[in-house]
Motif scaffolding. Structure first.
Motif, PDB file in Angstrom:
ATOM      1  N   THR A 141      26.990 -23.681 -17.515  1.00 26.19           N
ATOM      2  CA  THR A 141      27.576 -24.850 -18.154  1.00 26.19           C
ATOM      3  C   THR A 141      26.450 -25.692 -18.740  1.00 26.19           C
ATOM      4  N   THR A 142      26.788 -26.481 -19.738  1.00 28.27           N
ATOM      5  CA  THR A 142      25.839 -27.447 -20.282  1.00 28.27           C
ATOM      6  C   THR A 142      26.106 -28.787 -19.614  1.00 28.27           C
ATOM      7  N   ALA A 143      25.075 -29.366 -19.055  1.00 27.99           N
ATOM      8  CA  ALA A 143      25.248 -30.596 -18.274  1.00 27.99           C
ATOM      9  C   ALA A 143      24.279 -31.669 -18.749  1.00 27.99           C
ATOM     10  N   VAL A 144      24.670 -32.905 -18.481  1.00 26.55           N
ATOM     11  CA  VAL A 144      23.833 -34.069 -18.774  1.00 26.55           C
ATOM     12  C   VAL A 144      22.978 -34.374 -17.550  1.00 26.55           C
ATOM     13  N   VAL A 145      21.691 -34.562 -17.776  1.00 23.79           N
ATOM     14  CA  VAL A 145      20.781 -34.935 -16.695  1.00 23.79           C
ATOM     15  C   VAL A 145      20.834 -36.449 -16.495  1.00 23.79           C
ATOM     16  N   ILE A 166      18.065 -24.468 -15.923  1.00 26.04           N
ATOM     17  CA  ILE A 166      17.014 -23.653 -16.526  1.00 26.04           C
ATOM     18  C   ILE A 166      16.386 -24.445 -17.665  1.00 26.04           C
ATOM     19  N   VAL A 167      15.120 -24.795 -17.494  1.00 30.18           N
ATOM     20  CA  VAL A 167      14.412 -25.610 -18.474  1.00 30.18           C
ATOM     21  C   VAL A 167      13.377 -24.731 -19.173  1.00 30.18           C
ATOM     22  N   PRO A 168      13.434 -24.574 -20.497  1.00 27.96           N
ATOM     23  CA  PRO A 168      12.460 -23.740 -21.199  1.00 27.96           C
ATOM     24  C   PRO A 168      11.050 -24.264 -21.030  1.00 27.96           C
ATOM     25  N   PRO A 169      10.036 -23.403 -21.238  1.00 22.44           N
ATOM     26  CA  PRO A 169       8.639 -23.846 -21.101  1.00 22.44           C
ATOM     27  C   PRO A 169       8.322 -25.006 -22.038  1.00 22.44           C
ATOM     28  N   ASP A 170       7.454 -25.871 -21.556  1.00 24.70           N
ATOM     29  CA  ASP A 170       6.928 -26.982 -22.351  1.00 24.70           C
ATOM     30  C   ASP A 170       8.034 -27.893 -22.875  1.00 24.70           C
ATOM     31  N   THR A 171       9.043 -28.089 -22.036  1.00 26.00           N
ATOM     32  CA  THR A 171      10.154 -28.980 -22.371  1.00 26.00           C
ATOM     33  C   THR A 171      10.214 -30.081 -21.320  1.00 26.00           C
ATOM     34  N   ALA A 206      16.397 -38.557 -18.644  1.00 29.12           N
ATOM     35  CA  ALA A 206      17.788 -38.930 -18.404  1.00 29.12           C
ATOM     36  C   ALA A 206      18.549 -38.919 -19.724  1.00 29.12           C
ATOM     37  N   GLY A 207      19.727 -38.296 -19.689  1.00 22.59           N
ATOM     38  CA  GLY A 207      20.539 -38.190 -20.900  1.00 22.59           C
ATOM     39  C   GLY A 207      20.386 -36.876 -21.625  1.00 22.59           C
ATOM     40  N   ASP A 208      19.342 -36.082 -21.296  1.00 26.58           N
ATOM     41  CA  ASP A 208      19.155 -34.790 -21.933  1.00 26.58           C
ATOM     42  C   ASP A 208      20.206 -33.780 -21.458  1.00 26.58           C
ATOM     43  N   LEU A 209      20.426 -32.754 -22.279  1.00 27.83           N
ATOM     44  CA  LEU A 209      21.326 -31.666 -21.931  1.00 27.83           C
ATOM     45  C   LEU A 209      20.531 -30.484 -21.419  1.00 27.83           C
ATOM     46  N   VAL A 210      21.000 -29.846 -20.353  1.00 27.65           N
ATOM     47  CA  VAL A 210      20.361 -28.656 -19.802  1.00 27.65           C
ATOM     48  C   VAL A 210      21.412 -27.594 -19.522  1.00 27.65           C
TER      49      VAL A 210
END
Length: 419
Positions: free
Chosen positions: A335-339, A399-404, A408-412
């Motif tokens: 799922t795509t979630a808000v951090v 799952i966070v891609p490298p160098d990302t 708060a508010g970002d989508l992961v």
């Protein structure tokens, strides 16, 4: 034992893990044991389903023409010629002016072409008054309306759930060919490990990894053989691994794969040409081992820190076990979630962050994206590889891609690892 300092990406190591796996041979099981297996051969029907016209209601089988003008004001009286419970083999002919009392599921008798529900009738001793008209075919389940001969009922590759088992039973099949469940040996290593419940000496810790990984194997549909903990004796471990080779479908070890002086798994597999130890660009879970023993058994050598073991199993071992079971879809739901809380990420490596889901009200960041679920780190320690006691709080892995960087508010993207 090839050892390389060239770092693999997460996707490269995952592909190497999947390359070790293939669907296991088939076995034939009866329906009581079919649940949770993966079907290896299509199941088709040789007969129409339903096999004959049958009643959809408790009531009376009638000729529609006889009740064409029936109503509360002008009921039609018919003579009852038979009682037909479900399972009845009787075939009384419904002539003009007659009816047969019938139960749900019973075959519609010759001559009848409709069923009047019991609530639209008044029963007498040998007759019935019908107070509603019915069209031809009304409340009749037609033969073959579910399936016709030759129809595919359950396809090969299907993970059999209760509805699939029922569908197989409905066509009269008592046994099915399924892929055998993988038998997986789980070994935790380290002199510091003791069985849970044992009084601890200074420097000792309870073995949690073998329990974690054995449970993960079972949750993935495999059969786990838990053999930990094993001490830091390379010769003893080598003998154990060679004894298992060919007798199980996979071996999963934890610990002893890094660059320390007591890396027992690396030492035990020193002479195995088809096992490689390689750093993977992921945090946690950088040190990994992977390959085949001489007898062909895949071995997955995972790092020993518990969160690293858990993450490594999810990313690299679980998909391979699902492929062994005969599944083609080996992915966790995502799922795509808000951090709702940001965190720092390591340079040059993908990060796998244990997270839990929270209500959007937990942070003002969610007001902009109300359609997405919200997550926070499962613990304040984030993805620290040793935080096993708090791992139970994790409901997903972000799952966070490298160098990302994550704010708060970002989508992961989140793998759901808990219901």
């Amino acid at each position: 034992m090839p050892t390389t300092t060239a770092m693999r990406t997460l996707d490269e190591h995952r592909a190497a893990s999947l390359a070790l796996a293939a669907p296991l041979p088939t076995v034939v099981v009866g329906l009581p044991d079919a649940l949770g297996h993966v079907l290896a051969q299509d199941v088709r029907t040789d007969e129409p389903l339903p096999r004959w016209d049958n009643s959809a209601m408790d009531g009376y089988a009638v000729r529609a023409d006889d009740v064409r003008d029936a109503s509360d004001a002008t009921p039609v009286t018919l003579r009852v010629v038979a009682d037909l419970p479900a399972g009845s083999s009787g075939r009384p002919v419904v002539e003009p002016g007659t009816a047969a009392r019938i139960m749900t599921g019973a075959p519609v008798p010759p001559g009848a072409d409709a069923v009047v529900p019991v609530e639209d009738t008044d029963a007498g001793t040998t007759t019935v008054e019908v107070r509603a008209s019915k069209a031809v075919g009304q409340h009749v389940r037609r033969a073959g309306e579910d399936a016709v001969p030759g129809d595919l009922v359950v396809a090969a590759g299907t993970l059999l759930g209760p509805a699939h088992v029922a569908a197989v039973a409905s066509v009269g099949v008592a046994q099915v060919a399924v892929h055998r469940r993988p038998r997986v040996a789980v070994i935790s290593t380290g002199d510091e490990l003791v069985t849970p419940g044992t009084t601890l000496a200074h420097g000792q810790i309870p073995d949690s990894n073998s329990w974690l990984l054995a449970a993960a194997v079972r949750e993935a549909g495999g059969e786990a053989m838990r053999l930990g903990p094993v001490g830091d004796d390379p010769d003893a471990l080598r003998d154990l691994l060679h004894g298992l080779d060919g007798g199980v479908d996979a071996i999963v070890t934890s610990g002893g794969v890094s660059v320390g002086a007591f890396d027992v798994v690396k030492a035990a597999l020193l002479d195995e040409p088809d096992v490689v130890f390689v750093p993977v660009a992921v945090q946690p879970g950088k040190p990994q081992g992977l390959g085949r023993l001489p007898g062909g058994t895949p071995v997955f050598a995972l790092p020993g820190n518990p969160v690293s073991s858990f993450v490594s199993f999810e990313l690299f071992v679980r998909p391979a076990l699902l492929r062994m079971r005969g599944l083609t879809d080996v992915e966790r739901p995502t799922t795509t979630a808000v951090v709702d809380d940001g965190w720092r990420t390591p340079p040059g490596r993908a990060q796998v962050m244990p997270v839990r889901f929270v209500a959007p009200a937990a942070s003002g960041a969610g007001a902009r994206t109300p359609t997405h679920p919200h997550v926070v780190r499962a613990t304040a320690g984030g993805s620290g590889s040793h935080l096993v006691a708090r791992l139970a709080l994790a409901e997903g892995l972000a799952i966070v891609p490298p160098d990302t960087q994550v704010a708060a508010g970002d989508l992961v993207t989140v793998l759901r690892v808990a219901p």
